[in-house]
Every structure is written in C-alpha cells, then in structure tokens.
Design a protein around this motif. Sequence first.
Motif, PDB file in Angstrom:
ATOM      1  N   GLN A  54       0.813  -1.221   0.000  1.00  0.00           N
ATOM      2  CA  GLN A  54       0.000   0.000   0.000  1.00  0.00           C
ATOM      3  C   GLN A  54       0.843   1.266   0.000  1.00  0.00           C
ATOM      4  N   SER A  58       0.412   4.230  -3.019  1.00  0.00           N
ATOM      5  CA  SER A  58       0.009   5.604  -2.694  1.00  0.00           C
ATOM      6  C   SER A  58       0.953   6.654  -3.289  1.00  0.00           C
ATOM      7  N   ASN A  91      -4.994   6.074 -13.759  1.00  0.00           N
ATOM      8  CA  ASN A  91      -5.940   6.213 -12.652  1.00  0.00           C
ATOM      9  C   ASN A  91      -7.319   6.428 -13.260  1.00  0.00           C
ATOM     10  N   ASP A  93     -11.335   6.268 -12.256  1.00  0.00           N
ATOM     11  CA  ASP A  93     -12.385   6.174 -11.234  1.00  0.00           C
ATOM     12  C   ASP A  93     -11.854   5.715  -9.877  1.00  0.00           C
ATOM     13  N   GLY A  94     -10.722   6.241  -9.464  1.00  0.00           N
ATOM     14  CA  GLY A  94     -10.168   5.923  -8.152  1.00  0.00           C
ATOM     15  C   GLY A  94      -9.432   4.595  -8.087  1.00  0.00           C
ATOM     16  N   LYS A  95      -9.333   3.897  -9.202  1.00  0.00           N
ATOM     17  CA  LYS A  95      -8.580   2.650  -9.260  1.00  0.00           C
ATOM     18  C   LYS A  95      -7.357   2.862 -10.139  1.00  0.00           C
ATOM     19  N   ILE A  96      -6.268   2.252  -9.735  1.00  0.00           N
ATOM     20  CA  ILE A  96      -5.058   2.316 -10.533  1.00  0.00           C
ATOM     21  C   ILE A  96      -5.023   1.069 -11.411  1.00  0.00           C
ATOM     22  N   HIS A  97      -4.913   1.280 -12.718  1.00  0.00           N
ATOM     23  CA  HIS A  97      -4.858   0.184 -13.680  1.00  0.00           C
ATOM     24  C   HIS A  97      -3.428   0.036 -14.178  1.00  0.00           C
ATOM     25  N   GLU A 123      -5.575  -4.332 -11.381  1.00  0.00           N
ATOM     26  CA  GLU A 123      -6.292  -3.183 -10.813  1.00  0.00           C
ATOM     27  C   GLU A 123      -6.064  -3.172  -9.316  1.00  0.00           C
ATOM     28  N   ILE A 125      -7.185  -0.507  -5.826  1.00  0.00           N
ATOM     29  CA  ILE A 125      -7.849   0.693  -5.341  1.00  0.00           C
ATOM     30  C   ILE A 125      -6.816   1.561  -4.654  1.00  0.00           C
ATOM     31  N   LYS A 126      -6.752   2.822  -5.061  1.00  0.00           N
ATOM     32  CA  LYS A 126      -5.771   3.753  -4.492  1.00  0.00           C
ATOM     33  C   LYS A 126      -6.194   4.093  -3.073  1.00  0.00           C
TER      34      LYS A 126
END
Length: 127
Positions: A54, A58, A91, A93-97, A123, A125-126
């Motif tokens: 994590q 970030s 980034n 919709d709040g997800k990192i691809h 994928e 989630i940030k």
Amino acid sequence: MIKAASKEQGASFVSILMGMVVIGIFLAVGFKLFTPYKNHATVKSIIENVINDQDQVSKEFRSIRRTIYDRSIINQVRAELSRDDFLKIENIDGKIHFDLVYEERVPMFYNVDAVVKFNEHYEVIKP
C-alpha cells in the motif's frame, strides 16, 4: 511345431535418427523460449509485489514505475523489458490500472524468429 521368424523387426538406424532430430528440435525450441517466459514471470511477480504494498501504491506513478524498473534490474530482467512503454499505469475512477503489454522476439534458427506476446492487466484501489 514352432516356426521361427524369417525376419527380425525393430527400429532401423534411420528411424531412430529421425526421432532424435525431432526431439532435438523440440528441446532447442523449449530452451530458447524458456528465457522470455522466465523474465515475464519475474516482471509479473515484481508488479504483484508492488501492487500488494500500500505504501508503493500511494506514491506517484513515476515513483511506482521507477520502483518496478529498479526491481527488474536487481532481478536481472533484460533491459528491453524495462522500457517505459511496456507498462501503462492509469488512474480511472479511483482505481489504478496496470497494463503490462509487450512482445519479445526470440531468434530461433537462421532467419526464423518466434514472437512471444504478453498481456496482463491489474487493478488496485488507491488508498
């Protein structure tokens, strides 16, 4: 009364030689294709480790890319796999691809090459 066979049967020298040539070709192809698949498994492992951390997720994308690049150098992944264009980070919709899309060309015999394509998507989630 038992009648003896008039001719013995078995594999001839030519058939054994042909079998060995076929087996040799398959082994040569297998050994040459082993390296790209091993490199891909290493890169895949590096990306999965970064995604599961994590603190790394970030950070800025440039820092994430630099971490993946440094880890690939440490794990002795070839320089072609460490280019900037083989890994796309977005980034949405709040997800990192993470899209890992690349191909590697492996010379096989004379002017014959094998192209190995890899396409992975991750994928996270940030935080």
